[in-house]
Design an enzyme around this catalytic site. Sequence first.
Site, short mmCIF file in Angstrom:
data_model
loop_
_atom_site.label_atom_id
_atom_site.label_comp_id
_atom_site.label_asym_id
_atom_site.label_seq_id
_atom_site.Cartn_x
_atom_site.Cartn_y
_atom_site.Cartn_z
N LEU A 282 0.86 -1.18 0.00
CA LEU A 282 0.00 0.00 0.00
C LEU A 282 0.89 1.22 0.00
CD1 LEU A 282 -2.64 -0.93 2.76
CD2 LEU A 282 -2.92 -1.11 0.29
N ASP A 283 0.44 2.31 -0.65
CA ASP A 283 1.18 3.57 -0.58
C ASP A 283 1.41 3.95 0.87
OD1 ASP A 283 1.11 3.75 -3.31
OD2 ASP A 283 -0.44 5.31 -3.39
N MET A 284 2.48 4.66 1.15
CA MET A 284 2.80 5.07 2.51
C MET A 284 1.63 5.80 3.18
SD MET A 284 6.00 7.35 3.95
CE MET A 284 5.37 8.93 3.40
N THR A 286 -1.56 5.59 2.45
CA THR A 286 -2.80 4.83 2.46
C THR A 286 -2.83 3.91 3.67
OG1 THR A 286 -2.84 4.85 0.04
CG2 THR A 286 -4.26 3.25 1.13
#
Length: 469
Positions: A282-284, A286
């Site tokens: 997951l994106d940082m 998110t």
Amino acid sequence: MFPPFPQEKAEKICEELKRRIESGEIGIEQVTKESEERKNQGLMIGALVCLDQNGREISIVTNSGISKRLKIDGSLPFTYAPPIVSPSEIEKALTKNDKEIHDLTASLKDLEQAKADSKIEEIKHRRKSLCEESLSNVHSLYRFNCLSANPEAKVRTLKEICMERSRSRMEAFRLPPTGTGECCAPKMLDYAIKNSLTPISMCEILLQDGDSKPIPPCDSRCGILLPAMLGLEIIYQDSDIAVVNKQSGLLSVPGRITSDSVEERFRRLFPSVPKQPAVHRLDMETSGVMILAMNKEAHKKMNMMFEKGDVQKEYVALLDGNLMKTLMEKPRTDKYFSMNDEEINRRKFHGFMELFFRLDIENRPHQIWDEENGKKAVTEWEILDVERYKTPDGSTRNATRVLFKPHTGRTHQLRLASADPHGFGVPIIGDTLYGKCADGERLMLHAQKITFPHPTTGEMMTIECKSPF
């Protein structure tokens, strides 16, 4: 709250502890006067099996609350975890306001009989303030040894833990429930972390009416403390996989600047897992559900499932504006963006996007539109609601709650589907790359649901994690 460690080994210790208590070999000492409301609630006992630095098993045991204590001497194969704060310290913190609270309560009874309503409200307000001050004084005593970004334990106050939780959820700070920190789990984990022990199994059981089934850590108190103490919120775990609720602002895997990440913290909790246990990212910024493998075979099988598209994910996002109005004005001829006319007429907004993006090599990590060289990103979406969003400074504005179902797994796929003109053209609130992020704000994107076949049993699993916003 899901038990963060396997329970089997520790459950056996709990059963042994129960047997010795019932036989009288282990006594229960009444340390302070027991409150009336707790007299018939039974006693919670817990066990935490750990490995010391030489690989030897250590069994830590304790009981809940501060009014009672298990009498365990040095001849028994258990190490007792004491309360985080002693009863005498708590009594001292409460003494300051006790007399005035007692006097105000007595005055209220007299005034209620005299029906002096205006004076009653004034005294109730004063008593409430004093009670909150006393509770705050008690909470200020609690400090917990936590696993931090460094191998060494970091001591954090209860207030720090609660304030960080409030910020991550963008909620007003509230005092935690009375008794936070006095369940078995935080006592045992605090002792283990403080003494450089590695937990491998944990269990709690309730001694009441002959029942002794394992009970998971409570949501109201342990749900606040344990994720902070362990560095991760574990929402599912078995011998093959674990699922965590990744917090916003934490990397999924070690980065160039810092190694602190879900993977790094996970390996500290479970040293025997693969070197790279994450099976997706997951994106940082998110938050939400993220799967990690407990062994190499599970890692291999989960990777294959992601590659074959056997894993379905759902995200929820808050977009910065009234997306319904934007879509009503959007040209129907956009070939990348499809909506059903019948659904639009019924004002049910649902559709698909096929967008093409690639890395902007001059402005990493941004992605840019490139129909010719970009990778295709397919996203299904549905508008759930248009609502008022309250900003950190207290102002409000329109926001749209959107459900996303990505059919591909491209970098920044949902952020671009929202912000790029070929998609919605309306960025997600708090997006530092493709929108704007105010002080005290976070990216309003959360992975709330994941469905996949278990890598060993093949059983279909659905794991959900409620959005914090």
